[in-house]
Structure formats: C-alpha cells, structure tokens
Design a protein around this motif. Structure first.
Motif, short mmCIF file in Angstrom:
data_model
loop_
_atom_site.label_atom_id
_atom_site.label_comp_id
_atom_site.label_asym_id
_atom_site.label_seq_id
_atom_site.Cartn_x
_atom_site.Cartn_y
_atom_site.Cartn_z
N LEU A 35 85.64 -46.30 52.05
CA LEU A 35 85.92 -45.21 52.99
C LEU A 35 86.10 -45.74 54.41
O LEU A 35 86.98 -45.29 55.14
N ARG A 36 85.30 -46.70 54.79
CA ARG A 36 85.43 -47.27 56.13
C ARG A 36 86.77 -47.98 56.29
O ARG A 36 87.42 -47.88 57.33
N ALA A 37 87.16 -48.69 55.25
CA ALA A 37 88.44 -49.40 55.33
C ALA A 37 89.60 -48.42 55.43
O ALA A 37 90.52 -48.61 56.21
N LEU A 38 89.55 -47.36 54.64
CA LEU A 38 90.62 -46.37 54.67
C LEU A 38 90.67 -45.62 56.00
O LEU A 38 91.72 -45.15 56.42
N ALA A 39 89.50 -45.52 56.66
CA ALA A 39 89.45 -44.84 57.95
C ALA A 39 89.90 -45.74 59.09
O ALA A 39 89.94 -45.32 60.24
N GLY A 40 90.24 -47.00 58.78
CA GLY A 40 90.76 -47.90 59.80
C GLY A 40 89.79 -48.93 60.30
O GLY A 40 90.06 -49.63 61.27
N GLU A 93 105.42 -47.83 45.90
CA GLU A 93 104.63 -47.73 47.11
C GLU A 93 104.85 -46.37 47.77
O GLU A 93 105.79 -45.65 47.44
N GLY A 94 103.99 -46.02 48.69
CA GLY A 94 104.18 -44.79 49.45
C GLY A 94 102.98 -43.88 49.48
O GLY A 94 102.82 -43.11 50.42
N ASP A 95 102.12 -43.97 48.46
CA ASP A 95 100.88 -43.19 48.49
C ASP A 95 99.78 -44.08 49.07
O ASP A 95 99.50 -45.16 48.54
N PRO A 96 99.12 -43.67 50.16
CA PRO A 96 98.14 -44.53 50.82
C PRO A 96 97.01 -44.99 49.91
O PRO A 96 96.57 -46.14 49.99
N PHE A 234 85.18 -40.11 58.91
CA PHE A 234 86.26 -39.42 58.21
C PHE A 234 86.35 -39.90 56.77
O PHE A 234 86.42 -41.10 56.50
N ILE A 235 86.39 -38.95 55.84
CA ILE A 235 86.47 -39.27 54.41
C ILE A 235 87.87 -39.05 53.87
O ILE A 235 88.35 -39.80 53.01
N GLY A 236 88.57 -38.05 54.36
CA GLY A 236 89.94 -37.81 53.89
C GLY A 236 90.34 -36.37 54.13
O GLY A 236 89.50 -35.50 54.38
N THR A 237 91.64 -36.11 54.05
CA THR A 237 92.18 -34.76 54.16
C THR A 237 92.45 -34.23 52.76
O THR A 237 93.32 -34.75 52.05
N TYR A 238 91.68 -33.24 52.36
CA TYR A 238 91.73 -32.75 50.99
C TYR A 238 92.52 -31.45 50.87
O TYR A 238 92.52 -30.60 51.77
N ARG A 239 93.20 -31.33 49.74
CA ARG A 239 93.89 -30.11 49.33
C ARG A 239 93.31 -29.70 47.98
O ARG A 239 92.67 -30.50 47.30
#
Length: 259
Positions: A35-40, A93-96, A234-239
């Motif tokens: 999660l930390r890596a994905l948050a930058g 590629e294209g999906d983070p 930040f964990i992510g933007t969920y739908r």
C-alpha cells in the motif's frame, strides 16, 4: 517505477519499526508495504522471494502482498481466472495494479508460481458464491500449471492446499483497521459522485461494502470513494460493481476478469 528489495539481514529491525508504526503484526505487514508503494512511498517494497534466505514471516508477507492486490484491490473472487485471462490477452499494460504486480512478482519470476498454485487449487482458491458456475481452468492451463509445479521453486507455495493462509478480500483486510475509531463515510462532491472513507475498527472492505447503501441511490455504481487509513494513509479509490456487487480499484473490465 524503480523498486528495491529488503536486505534479509535488516528485516527483523524493519519489522519491529513497521509494527510500531502501524500497530499490526503477522501477515499484514506485507500488505502495508504494498500500500505504501502504491501510494508513492520510496520505501523498499518487499523482501526477496528466495525461499532459502527468508524466514516464515517474510514468506507470508511476500504472498499476502500479492494476494491482497488480487482479491481486495482488483476485487477478484477468482484470482486464478483473472490472471489467466490477463495472460491470454498478452499481459497488457495500463492498469496500475496489474502493472505493479508485473513490476514486482513478474520481475521476480514468481507470478507464474502464484498462478500455477491458483490454477491447480482452483476450487479452494476461488471465493465464488455457492451455486455460481465456476470457470474451471482449461486442460491447456492445467498442463501449464503442472509443468510449473515440477519446478523446484514451486515449493514456495506447497504444503497443503493453502500454505500461506491466503483468504478472501474480507480476510485480507481485517488487519487494516483503526482501533478505537469508528469509520467515517463523507460525500465530498455529490455532482461528480466522489466521497472519502476513513477506516474504523473493522476491516475496511466489508465495512465500506456495508456502508455503501448510505450513498444516494442515483447511479450507485458510479460513486468513487477514496479510502484512507489513519496510520497507512491512502489505500485506493474504490468503486462498487453493479454486476458483481464487489468493491474494486481501477477499470471495471479488469475487475470482471476475475469474477
């Protein structure tokens, strides 16, 4: 994205500091690093997957980090089916999330191991609803998985049907909680259907799923909710998918690969 891995000799010290920062321990610290890596974050991502140089805690963290992305970020109930479909498409590629998976486990050459395990243990790994038809792996994929199984490094995922104790999205998020706090769901822009969810004492995936009904019912699947944890950020933007009823991050077409 440039990624580096932990020096196993420094892992015990890191794990102690990590537990002090997040208040969690056990399998979850691998998820926290992802999660930390994905948050930058520029922090190292995961330990080496080399089974000869990691202890059991590192082993669990390595696989739980990957499994979390599949079931609790992509929202896949059947991660094996999702990855097989992605492979069949040529791993575009294209999906983070998939790009991140490819850049870590793909680069380690261990993603095939996870997929082979998920394929050979299909009924155990998938979390489909009772009575829902299961997309069993084709004979071609089963032969491919058996070929991977013959490699010595598949020992990383052997020892019973589920040696790393990987679970559903609810299982993988139970440790990501804010002890002593109630979760908070706030609408920030009703026009664009945006909101913020601050995690509470329960695992955020189940908690947010249950609280989604609090959002106005106009096009509920179009809401985008930014999820935050007081300790992890930040964990992510969920739908929420109208087709599956499951939360996910990213494109709906990617979510459907594993459902």
């Amino acid at each position: 994205m440039s990624l580096s891995f932990f020096d196993p000799r420094k892992m015990d010290r890191f794990r102690l500091v990590d537990s002090q920062l997040t208040g969690t321990s056990g399998d979850s610290w691998g998820i926290e690093l992802v999660l930390r890596a994905l948050a930058g974050s520029r922090a190292p991502v995961l330990p080496t997957p080399d089974g000869m140089s990691i202890d059991h805690g590192q082993y669990l963290a390595y696989w739980h980090g990957l499994h979390f992305l599949a079931v609790a970020r992509l929202g896949w109930k059947d991660p094996g089916s999702g990855l097989r479909a992605w492979y069949d498409q040529g791993r575009p590629e294209g999906d983070p999330t998939l790009d991140f998976i490819s850049s870590v486990w793909g680069a380690d050459k261990t993603l095939d191991i996870y997929l082979a395990w998920a394929t050979l243990n299909h009924e155990h790994v998938s979390n489909l609803e009772p009575g829902k038809p299961s997309r069993a792996p084709s004979e071609v994929w089963q032969r491919w998985a058996r070929g991977i199984q013959d490699r010595r490094d598949l020992e990383l995922l052997t020892g019973g049907g589920n040696p790393p104790h990987l679970g559903s999205a609810l299982d993988e998020t139970t440790s990501i909680r804010d002890a002593g706090h109630q979760s908070v769901l706030t609408i920030t822009d009703s026009r664009t259907r945006r909101g913020v969810f601050l995690t509470g004492e329960e695992g955020f995936y189940e908690d947010l799923t249950n609280r989604w009904s609090e959002l106005p019912e106009v096009a509920p699947s179009n809401w985008r909710i930014d999820v935050f944890n007081r300790q992890l950020g930040f964990i992510g933007t969920y739908r929420k998918s109208r087709a599956t009823g499951r939360l996910h991050v990213g494109k709906h077409s990617v979510h459907m690969l594993g459902n």
